[in-house]
Design a protein around this motif. Sequence first.
Motif, mmCIF file in Angstrom:
data_model
loop_
_atom_site.group_PDB
_atom_site.id
_atom_site.type_symbol
_atom_site.label_atom_id
_atom_site.label_comp_id
_atom_site.label_asym_id
_atom_site.label_seq_id
_atom_site.Cartn_x
_atom_site.Cartn_y
_atom_site.Cartn_z
ATOM 1 N N CYS A 50 32.367 53.443 53.849
ATOM 2 C CA CYS A 50 33.130 54.608 53.389
ATOM 3 C C CYS A 50 33.277 54.681 51.875
ATOM 4 O O CYS A 50 33.347 55.782 51.313
ATOM 5 N N VAL A 51 33.341 53.550 51.212
ATOM 6 C CA VAL A 51 33.649 53.506 49.779
ATOM 7 C C VAL A 51 32.387 53.166 48.994
ATOM 8 O O VAL A 51 31.669 52.221 49.337
ATOM 9 N N ASP A 52 32.118 53.940 47.947
ATOM 10 C CA ASP A 52 30.887 53.758 47.170
ATOM 11 C C ASP A 52 31.059 52.861 45.950
ATOM 12 O O ASP A 52 30.112 52.212 45.520
ATOM 13 N N VAL A 53 32.253 52.842 45.370
ATOM 14 C CA VAL A 53 32.504 51.992 44.210
ATOM 15 C C VAL A 53 33.993 51.695 44.133
ATOM 16 O O VAL A 53 34.827 52.516 44.533
ATOM 17 N N VAL A 54 34.329 50.512 43.640
ATOM 18 C CA VAL A 54 35.717 50.111 43.447
ATOM 19 C C VAL A 54 35.950 49.875 41.960
ATOM 20 O O VAL A 54 35.114 49.270 41.276
ATOM 21 N N ILE B 142 38.175 46.971 49.522
ATOM 22 C CA ILE B 142 37.046 46.456 48.748
ATOM 23 C C ILE B 142 35.884 45.978 49.615
ATOM 24 O O ILE B 142 34.854 45.542 49.097
ATOM 25 N N THR B 143 36.047 46.077 50.923
ATOM 26 C CA THR B 143 34.961 45.675 51.830
ATOM 27 C C THR B 143 34.505 46.828 52.729
ATOM 28 O O THR B 143 33.683 46.617 53.615
ATOM 29 N N MET B 144 35.002 48.038 52.497
ATOM 30 C CA MET B 144 34.677 49.184 53.344
ATOM 31 C C MET B 144 33.385 49.854 52.858
ATOM 32 O O MET B 144 33.375 50.973 52.346
ATOM 33 N N THR B 145 32.272 49.143 53.001
ATOM 34 C CA THR B 145 30.999 49.628 52.475
ATOM 35 C C THR B 145 30.497 50.882 53.188
ATOM 36 O O THR B 145 29.652 51.601 52.647
ATOM 37 N N ILE C 11 39.471 40.829 42.863
ATOM 38 C CA ILE C 11 38.713 41.957 43.398
ATOM 39 C C ILE C 11 37.215 41.685 43.281
ATOM 40 O O ILE C 11 36.449 41.902 44.227
ATOM 41 N N SER C 12 36.783 41.200 42.130
ATOM 42 C CA SER C 12 35.358 40.975 41.887
ATOM 43 C C SER C 12 34.778 39.936 42.844
ATOM 44 O O SER C 12 33.646 40.078 43.318
ATOM 45 N N LYS C 13 35.561 38.908 43.119
ATOM 46 C CA LYS C 13 35.081 37.843 44.002
ATOM 47 C C LYS C 13 35.072 38.278 45.464
ATOM 48 O O LYS C 13 34.212 37.869 46.244
ATOM 49 N N GLY C 14 36.044 39.113 45.860
ATOM 50 C CA GLY C 14 36.170 39.465 47.267
ATOM 51 C C GLY C 14 35.466 40.735 47.679
ATOM 52 O O GLY C 14 35.338 41.015 48.867
ATOM 53 N N ALA C 15 34.982 41.513 46.722
ATOM 54 C CA ALA C 15 34.439 42.833 47.034
ATOM 55 C C ALA C 15 33.002 42.765 47.523
ATOM 56 O O ALA C 15 32.176 42.025 46.989
ATOM 57 N N SER C 16 32.709 43.547 48.558
ATOM 58 C CA SER C 16 31.323 43.776 48.968
ATOM 59 C C SER C 16 30.884 45.172 48.533
ATOM 60 O O SER C 16 29.701 45.503 48.580
ATOM 61 N N VAL C 17 31.846 45.994 48.086
ATOM 62 C CA VAL C 17 31.563 47.292 47.481
ATOM 63 C C VAL C 17 31.289 47.053 45.993
ATOM 64 O O VAL C 17 31.933 46.187 45.383
#
Length: 425
Positions: free
Chosen positions: A201-205, A196-199, A217-223
């Motif tokens: 490589c990952v476009d959306v979670v 959830i932080t691999m900005t 997930i919502s609180k910890g994600a930067s994606v």
Amino acid sequence: MAINDIHEYMANVGKRAKVAASTLAASDTQTKNLALCAIKNAIIDHKDDILSQNAIDVANAKNSGLDSALLDRLVIDDARFDGMVASLNDVLGLQDPVGEIEQMTYRPSGIWLGKMRVPLGVVGMIYESRPNVTLEAASLAIKSGNAIILRGGSEAFYSNQAIARCVHMGLKAANLPTDCVQVLKTTDRSAVDSLITMTDCVDVVIPRGGKGLIERISKGASVPVIKHLDGNCHTYIDKDADNQMSVSIALNAKTSRYGTCNTTETLLVHEDKVDILVDVLSAMAAADENMQFRVCHRSQSVLANAKLNIIPATEDDWYAEYLAPILAVKVVTDIDEAISHINHYGSHHTDVIITNNYADSQKFIRQVDSSSVMVNASSRFADGFEYGLGAEIGISTDKIHARGPVGLHGLTSQKWIVLGSGQVR
């Protein structure tokens, strides 16, 4: 699977997914459908393996005391297996959205401009139980041209790996990279923290599971995250509702399955229709002797002589997603109170009005702020398969990008395209 360095493992997964996404985005519909056909054949050919691996997961889950709602979602029986295959067939039959050009407009400068649908890129998905989601998410991602990284719950590990093997067989048959669909081979929670932080490589979670998981997930994600926190769905019986229809819809909406996010958790009844409460609740109790009703004070007097399992409702009950044979019940003064209650206590997932009054139905669908609003139909229809999406990768209660069941179009974005013939500004 024991992995010594989770961060390194996840970085490798992300890099491979990004490369695979480029290949898949450039693939034509015929190639993607070839992969889906081959996956379907592999799933059918390896049914025994999938069911046997699922049996291991179910046995382990029972021994560990898994919650009954999650246990119900975990099981793959013959009917659910057939449903998985049917869902795959539906995705196969859907029109490929990638490359669609919409809203072509001529401008005074002489240029033409419009919008083209394109894949999002790399999708990360975290979900609990429901091994059928592995296949649905993989098929939707492939058809929409997205690579996907799937992290299922530990309770479904063996089922998910068995399905992943079939998916990889299908991708190989179509000469597509197996990295287009990666099911993580670890249940370590730190893998989720990485995903959830691999900005880069990952476009959306997309998280799909209980409220606690999605909040984390919502609180910890930067994606960017496409989410819904819970499914506190309502069915409102209006003053002009048909009695037989009210019983039928409410019964189905609550008792057909408890462990789904589109199950009705609160029944609202117009004060002019309180007499129907005994019929509706008695039908539910007949369907399940364990049904418990948490009722408002106005309901208690109506139900005083009914042989039902009734306790007084608390404020917390109006917010609750029970996922169990429990129903909150409230009598409201009018449709305005019903709408106000839903918008205040609900989760903006799915809400229903039962009425033969056209004006009330239109008021309800305009003013209830939910991703699905229904007239004279069970809340259980809020589902990608039922909506003709083939399958769904989740249901979004967000208002940005995608809302409601997320199918192929929800996994794409749009870019502007401009067609000229030498124009300069």
